[in-house]
Design an enzyme around this catalytic site. Structure first.
Site, short mmCIF file in Angstrom:
data_model
loop_
_atom_site.label_atom_id
_atom_site.label_comp_id
_atom_site.label_asym_id
_atom_site.label_seq_id
_atom_site.Cartn_x
_atom_site.Cartn_y
_atom_site.Cartn_z
N ASN A 11 23.96 5.20 48.25
CA ASN A 11 23.93 4.38 47.05
C ASN A 11 25.09 4.82 46.16
O ASN A 11 25.05 5.91 45.59
CB ASN A 11 22.58 4.58 46.34
N TRP A 12 26.10 3.96 46.07
CA TRP A 12 27.30 4.35 45.31
C TRP A 12 27.18 4.06 43.82
O TRP A 12 28.12 4.29 43.05
CB TRP A 12 28.54 3.66 45.90
N LYS A 13 26.05 3.50 43.40
CA LYS A 13 25.79 3.26 41.97
C LYS A 13 27.00 2.61 41.29
O LYS A 13 27.69 1.81 41.91
CB LYS A 13 25.40 4.58 41.29
N HIS A 97 15.15 0.74 42.19
CA HIS A 97 15.63 2.11 42.01
C HIS A 97 15.16 2.62 40.65
O HIS A 97 15.09 1.86 39.68
CB HIS A 97 17.16 2.13 42.10
N GLU A 99 16.57 4.20 38.38
CA GLU A 99 17.50 3.95 37.25
C GLU A 99 17.32 2.52 36.73
O GLU A 99 17.45 2.26 35.53
CB GLU A 99 18.95 4.21 37.70
N GLU A 169 11.66 8.39 46.22
CA GLU A 169 12.65 9.08 45.40
C GLU A 169 11.96 9.66 44.16
O GLU A 169 11.84 8.98 43.14
CB GLU A 169 13.74 8.10 44.96
N GLY A 175 19.81 13.13 41.26
CA GLY A 175 21.00 13.57 40.53
C GLY A 175 20.82 14.88 39.78
O GLY A 175 21.64 15.23 38.94
N SER A 215 18.85 14.27 45.63
CA SER A 215 19.73 15.42 45.88
C SER A 215 19.79 15.83 47.34
O SER A 215 19.77 17.02 47.67
CB SER A 215 19.31 16.59 44.98
N GLY A 236 22.57 9.53 46.93
CA GLY A 236 23.41 9.09 45.83
C GLY A 236 24.72 9.87 45.82
O GLY A 236 25.64 9.59 46.60
N GLY A 237 24.80 10.89 44.98
CA GLY A 237 26.04 11.64 44.75
C GLY A 237 26.77 12.05 46.02
O GLY A 237 27.99 11.88 46.13
C1 PEP Z 1 19.77 7.98 44.39
O1 PEP Z 1 20.44 7.57 43.47
O2 PEP Z 1 19.09 7.18 45.05
C2 PEP Z 1 19.78 9.41 44.67
C3 PEP Z 1 18.90 9.90 45.49
O3 PEP Z 1 20.76 10.16 44.05
P1 PEP Z 1 21.16 11.70 44.37
O4 PEP Z 1 21.30 11.82 45.86
O5 PEP Z 1 22.48 11.88 43.67
O6 PEP Z 1 20.08 12.56 43.82
#
Ligand code: PEP
Length: 253
Positions: A11-13, A97, A99, A169, A175, A215, A236-237
């Site tokens: 997920n590149w957000k 998600h 967010e 999640e 994050g 993470s 994500g990151g």
């Molecule tokens: C996400 O945004 O779905 C996520 C899991 O982010 P991260 O891996 O950065 O915690």
């Protein structure tokens, strides 16, 4: 894993210009040309979808949207329809998600409409669920997740849910650098599968892929993937860098 093919999605957000997204997608595609035994998806920002789709060409890396609106077209300024996502080359779409729930008013009811619209338009929804830190500490994890699944999939039929993916999640792990332990992830994934079984029967419950997100990094993916009900990851990151994401995708090597 009960015969379920691992599925790892990035997920590149709200990161990367079109040029940056294309460069990262091409590098990723090269790095997975040895075809690790895992389904791979990336979800760039909407503005980059078509260009990334062109850049990926025949690559096995698949494309997903980060959100959609449930109508096919109309006067809905700022929204993107499932038809448009398909047209831009998407096969998946991330829905609900945390967010979006936290900052953009997404509710279980809007999530349900989006899941339904995705399925009706040939997109596989990745339905995100997860508890906050406070909910975990006050022992509400299972009731919160039960409600998110029950309401998010209300009135849908097992026949139409074949393409559905669930992403667990925990909000406190996104994050933050905090990861659920693999035992915590397994406990929740098993629970989510049991909710699906109660609602839709054994066959769908056994077939559905449940990703862990929060993470995920090259150094923790293998341990998570060893758990019987963890079928993949939503990253994500660590998916923003092709080399790092590729190490996650090669967790079996
Ligand atoms: C996400 O945004 O779905 C996520 C899991 O982010 P991260 O891996 O950065 O915690």
């Amino acid at each position: 894993m009960g015969g379920r093919k691992p599925f790892i999605a990035g997920n590149w957000k709200m990161f990367k210009t079109v040029g940056e997204a294309v460069r990262t997608a091409k590098e990723l595609s090269d790095r997975v040309s040895d075809a690790p035994d895992v389904d791979i998806m990336i979800a760039p920002n909407f503005t980059a979808l078509a260009a990334v789709h062109d850049a990926l060409g025949e690559s096995t890396v698949m494309l997903g949207g980060q959100n959609l609106f449930w109508e096919s077209e109309g006067a809905f300024t700022g929204e993107t329809s499932p038809v448009m996502l398909r047209d831009a080359g998407c096969r998946y779409v991330i829905i609900g998600h945390s967010e979006r729930r936290q900052y953009f008013g997404e509710t279980d009811e809007t999530v349900r409409k989006k899941v339904k619209a995705a399925l009706e338009n040939g997109l596989a929804p990745i339905l995100c669920v997860g508890e906050t830190e406070n909910e975990r500490e006050t022992k509400k994890t299972f009731s919160v997740l039960d409600k998110q699944i029950q309401n998010g999939l209300k009135d849908l039929l097992s026949d139409e849910l074949g393409p559905l993916v669930i992403a667990y999640e925990p909000v406190w792990a996104i994050g933050t650098g905090k990861t659920a332990s693999r035992e915590q992830a397994q406990e929740v994934h098993r629970f989510l599968r049991s909710v699906i079984e109660t609602m839709f029967g054994n066959e769908l419950a056994n077939a559905i892929r449940i990703q862990y997100g929060g993470s995920v990094k090259p150094n923790n993916i293998k341990a998570l993937m060893e758990m019987p009900d963890v079928d993949g990851a939503l990253v994500g990151g660590a998916s923003l860098d092709a080399e790092i994401f590729s190490r996650i995708l090669h967790f079996q090597h």
